[in-house]
Design an enzyme around this catalytic site. Structure first.
Site, PDB file in Angstrom:
ATOM      1  N   HIS A 109     -39.251 -45.886 -56.369  1.00 57.09           N
ATOM      2  CA  HIS A 109     -39.253 -44.676 -55.534  1.00 57.09           C
ATOM      3  C   HIS A 109     -40.363 -44.848 -54.496  1.00 57.09           C
ATOM      4  O   HIS A 109     -41.380 -45.507 -54.775  1.00 57.09           O
ATOM      5  CB  HIS A 109     -39.619 -43.418 -56.314  1.00 57.09           C
ATOM      6  CG  HIS A 109     -38.759 -43.093 -57.495  1.00 57.09           C
ATOM      7  ND1 HIS A 109     -38.879 -43.721 -58.708  1.00 57.09           N
ATOM      8  CD2 HIS A 109     -37.790 -42.156 -57.654  1.00 57.09           C
ATOM      9  CE1 HIS A 109     -38.016 -43.184 -59.570  1.00 57.09           C
ATOM     10  NE2 HIS A 109     -37.336 -42.247 -58.956  1.00 57.09           N
ATOM     11  N   ASP A 112     -43.704 -44.238 -55.975  1.00 55.11           N
ATOM     12  CA  ASP A 112     -44.211 -45.215 -56.954  1.00 55.11           C
ATOM     13  C   ASP A 112     -45.092 -46.235 -56.263  1.00 55.11           C
ATOM     14  O   ASP A 112     -46.081 -46.699 -56.830  1.00 55.11           O
ATOM     15  CB  ASP A 112     -43.065 -46.026 -57.599  1.00 55.11           C
ATOM     16  CG  ASP A 112     -42.050 -45.158 -58.298  1.00 55.11           C
ATOM     17  OD1 ASP A 112     -42.422 -44.068 -58.746  1.00 55.11           O
ATOM     18  OD2 ASP A 112     -40.881 -45.591 -58.389  1.00 55.11           O
ATOM     19  N   GLU A 240     -26.881 -40.870 -59.455  1.00 51.71           N
ATOM     20  CA  GLU A 240     -27.151 -41.084 -60.887  1.00 51.71           C
ATOM     21  C   GLU A 240     -26.993 -39.764 -61.633  1.00 51.71           C
ATOM     22  O   GLU A 240     -27.833 -38.871 -61.527  1.00 51.71           O
ATOM     23  CB  GLU A 240     -28.575 -41.637 -61.045  1.00 51.71           C
ATOM     24  CG  GLU A 240     -28.938 -41.939 -62.478  1.00 51.71           C
ATOM     25  CD  GLU A 240     -30.326 -42.568 -62.592  1.00 51.71           C
ATOM     26  OE1 GLU A 240     -30.723 -43.351 -61.698  1.00 51.71           O
ATOM     27  OE2 GLU A 240     -31.025 -42.266 -63.564  1.00 51.71           O
ATOM     28  N   GLU A 276     -26.682 -44.010 -66.489  1.00 50.37           N
ATOM     29  CA  GLU A 276     -27.808 -44.276 -67.392  1.00 50.37           C
ATOM     30  C   GLU A 276     -27.423 -43.892 -68.827  1.00 50.37           C
ATOM     31  O   GLU A 276     -26.918 -42.800 -69.074  1.00 50.37           O
ATOM     32  CB  GLU A 276     -29.040 -43.478 -66.935  1.00 50.37           C
ATOM     33  CG  GLU A 276     -30.224 -43.638 -67.869  1.00 50.37           C
ATOM     34  CD  GLU A 276     -31.537 -43.163 -67.265  1.00 50.37           C
ATOM     35  OE1 GLU A 276     -31.760 -43.342 -66.054  1.00 50.37           O
ATOM     36  OE2 GLU A 276     -32.356 -42.604 -68.021  1.00 50.37           O
ATOM     37  N   ASP A 304     -28.435 -47.814 -65.277  1.00 50.49           N
ATOM     38  CA  ASP A 304     -29.828 -47.717 -65.714  1.00 50.49           C
ATOM     39  C   ASP A 304     -29.833 -48.001 -67.203  1.00 50.49           C
ATOM     40  O   ASP A 304     -29.371 -47.197 -68.019  1.00 50.49           O
ATOM     41  CB  ASP A 304     -30.422 -46.339 -65.394  1.00 50.49           C
ATOM     42  CG  ASP A 304     -31.145 -46.360 -64.049  1.00 50.49           C
ATOM     43  OD1 ASP A 304     -30.985 -47.347 -63.303  1.00 50.49           O
ATOM     44  OD2 ASP A 304     -31.879 -45.398 -63.752  1.00 50.49           O
ATOM     45  N   ASP A 347     -34.638 -48.704 -66.747  1.00 50.03           N
ATOM     46  CA  ASP A 347     -35.307 -47.411 -66.560  1.00 50.03           C
ATOM     47  C   ASP A 347     -35.804 -46.983 -67.938  1.00 50.03           C
ATOM     48  O   ASP A 347     -35.256 -46.086 -68.576  1.00 50.03           O
ATOM     49  CB  ASP A 347     -34.299 -46.401 -65.971  1.00 50.03           C
ATOM     50  CG  ASP A 347     -34.987 -45.121 -65.530  1.00 50.03           C
ATOM     51  OD1 ASP A 347     -36.190 -44.988 -65.789  1.00 50.03           O
ATOM     52  OD2 ASP A 347     -34.305 -44.267 -64.943  1.00 50.03           O
TER      53      ASP A 347
HETATM   54  C1  XUL Z   1     -34.758 -39.743 -64.351  1.00 42.25           C
HETATM   55  C2  XUL Z   1     -34.279 -41.055 -63.893  1.00 42.25           C
HETATM   56  C3  XUL Z   1     -34.838 -41.538 -62.616  1.00 42.25           C
HETATM   57  C4  XUL Z   1     -33.858 -42.241 -61.742  1.00 42.25           C
HETATM   58  C5  XUL Z   1     -34.388 -42.596 -60.391  1.00 42.25           C
HETATM   59  O1  XUL Z   1     -34.254 -39.336 -65.576  1.00 42.25           O
HETATM   60  O2  XUL Z   1     -33.494 -41.707 -64.551  1.00 42.25           O
HETATM   61  O3  XUL Z   1     -35.926 -42.343 -62.899  1.00 42.25           O
HETATM   62  O4  XUL Z   1     -33.385 -43.398 -62.336  1.00 42.25           O
HETATM   63  O5  XUL Z   1     -34.866 -41.510 -59.694  1.00 42.25           O
HETATM   64 CO    CO Z   2     -32.529 -43.536 -64.281  1.00 43.78          CO
END
Ligand code: XUL
Ligand code: CO
Length: 445
Positions: A109, A112, A240, A276, A304, A347
């Site tokens: 990000h 970050d 996401e 994710e 993710d 992640d």
């Molecule tokens: C939050 C999450 C984030 C995204 C990117 O739950 O997964 O870290 O992957 O913003």
């Molecule tokens: Co994520």
């Protein structure tokens, strides 16, 4: 591995070797047992199937603070400041870490990598100062940017949402954030751009106009797509999904909800999804269900790679360790033709009491090997073709006769009634054989 990728930029990981493949029998915990980057499996090198990325936020900005106490992870390279100097110094530690793992990608990000400045102009300047160093390190190591994104959820200005905030100034602020990060992503050759909803959602309808907030989000994505086109950014846009946390009702609840949103605003050809594992759990769905919803709708973009805890309802973001689930996921990804621009982004974060630098390696090694082993299993299952054949045979009644007429669009309620009245009763169902198939699946593990 190219010799350049073996260089060490810092002294912080001196005690850790470059992680190498030693095979399944190795008893060296700082080695890969299943991930052999250049080995060809199912027609492609493992590294090109898996396209694994280290995430900047958990691994390099996370301190393991939780709501009951402060961070516990003390990293020797941090000077305690949130300065641009520190941000630039940190990039070298990050690339040292990624190259020791021998992974090809990273993700970040804006916040970050670079801190906010005294005003927005300075904030943008800070981001570019670090981006320039990132570009040099990418060139020196061959590590690439899987995706970039903007943090539009941490600062209090985003407390009521970003593009769905009731405050139009916040929407404008976010336009700056994404515009800058699209420029940076292009500058760094990013292969995707991710939008995780952050605080895009609501807590109560007593204060929320859901229709307007949804329209604002639709408008925001169109502006982002227009800008990407204008600057020639070729990366794939990804949303996401996440069901809850931080808001009670997140607008990007799950894959199906995101698809409905994309179609409503004419974005289904512009944006794919980043699935994710832990977010799927929060939606009450299997990870593989979410992946397959994406696959059959042509929006399986990226993953993710982490895991949740089946016993609790929050985003624990643990490193993946269930190679059987990874195998089932890889089967879907292989069926999809593999990743194109996407990949597997870890992640994931070490636990609050995993204090050592070594733990950062153990977490990643476990995740890398879980997915590598999953790939090997999935390739065996796909090659044997028994499960595919079982599924195909299960639908055989649609390959001929009345079933074929249904699938080809020739059948009507009248023609089907005539057919079934003549027969008097439907043919008996064959067993769905779940237990046989679960046992068969296990036999490849
Ligand atoms: C939050 C999450 C984030 C995204 C990117 O739950 O997964 O870290 O992957 O913003
Ligand atoms: Co994520």
């Amino acid at each position: 591995m190219k010799p350049a990728a073996r260089q060490s930029f810092t002294k912080h990981f001196e005690k850790i070797p470059h992680i190498a493949y030693e095979g399944a029998d190795s008893d060296n915990p700082l080695s890969y047992r299943w991930y052999n980057a250049d080995e060809v499996i199912a027609g492609k090198k493992m590294k090109d199937h898996l396209r694994m990325a280290v995430c900047y936020w958990h691994t390099f900005r996370g301190t393991a603070l939780d709501i009951f106490g402060p961070g516990t992870l003390v990293r020797a390279w941090e000077d305690g400041s949130n300065s641009v100097d520190m941000a630039v110094k940190r990039t070298e530690v990050v690339f040292d870490f990624i190259t020791r793992l021998g992974l090809p990608f990273y993700c970040f990000h804006d916040r970050d990598v670079a801190p906010e400045g005294a005003n927005l102009t300075e904030t943008n300047k800070n981001l570019w100062a670090v981006a320039k160093r990132l570009k040099e390190l990418q060139a020196a190591t061959g590590v690439k940017l899987l995706w970039g994104t903007a943090n539009m959820f941490s600062h209090p200005r985003f407390s009521q949402g970003a593009a769905t905030s009731p405050n139009a100034d916040v929407f404008a602020y976010c336009a700056n954030s994404v515009k800058e990060m699209l420029d940076v992503s292009k500058f760094l050759g990013g292969e995707n751009y991710v939008f995780w909803g952050g605080r895009e959602g609501y807590n109560t309808l007593l204060n929320t106009d859901m229709a307007r907030e949804s329209d604002h989000a639709g408008a925001f994505f169109h502006m982002a797509a227009d800008y990407a086109k204008k600057i020639g950014f070729k990366g794939q846009f990804l949303i996401e999904p996440k069901a809850m946390e931080p808001t009670k009702h997140q607008y990007d609840f799950d894959a199906a909800t995101c698809l409905a949103f994309l179609r409503r605003y004419g974005l289904e050809k512009t944006i794919k999804l980043n699935i994710e594992q832990n977010h799927a759990l929060l939606a009450g769905k299997d990870f593989c269900h979410e992946l397959d919803v994406c696959r059959i709708n042509g929006v399986l973009g990226s993953v993710d790679a982490n895991r949740g805890d089946a016993m609790n309802g929050w985003d624990t973001d643990q490193f993946p360790n269930d190679y059987r689930e990874c195998a089932q996921a890889m089967l879907i990804i292989l069926k999809n033709g593999g990743f194109t621009s996407g990949g597997l982004n870890f992640d994931a974060k070490v636990r609050r009491d995993s204090y050592d630098v070594e733990d950062m390696f153990h977490g990643h090694i476990c995740g890398v090997d879980a997915w590598a082993r999953g790939l090997r299993i999935a390739a065996k299952i796909a090659k044997a073709g028994k499960i595919d054949k079982f599924i195909k045979d299960r639908y055989a009644s649609y390959d001929k006769g009345v079933g074929k007429e249904i699938e080809s669009g020739k059948a009507t309620f009248e023609s089907l009634q005539e057919y079934i009245l003549k027969k008097g009763e439907a043919a008996g169902n064959a067993s769905a054989r779940q237990e046989y198939l679960e046992n068969l699946f296990n036999s490849y593990c």
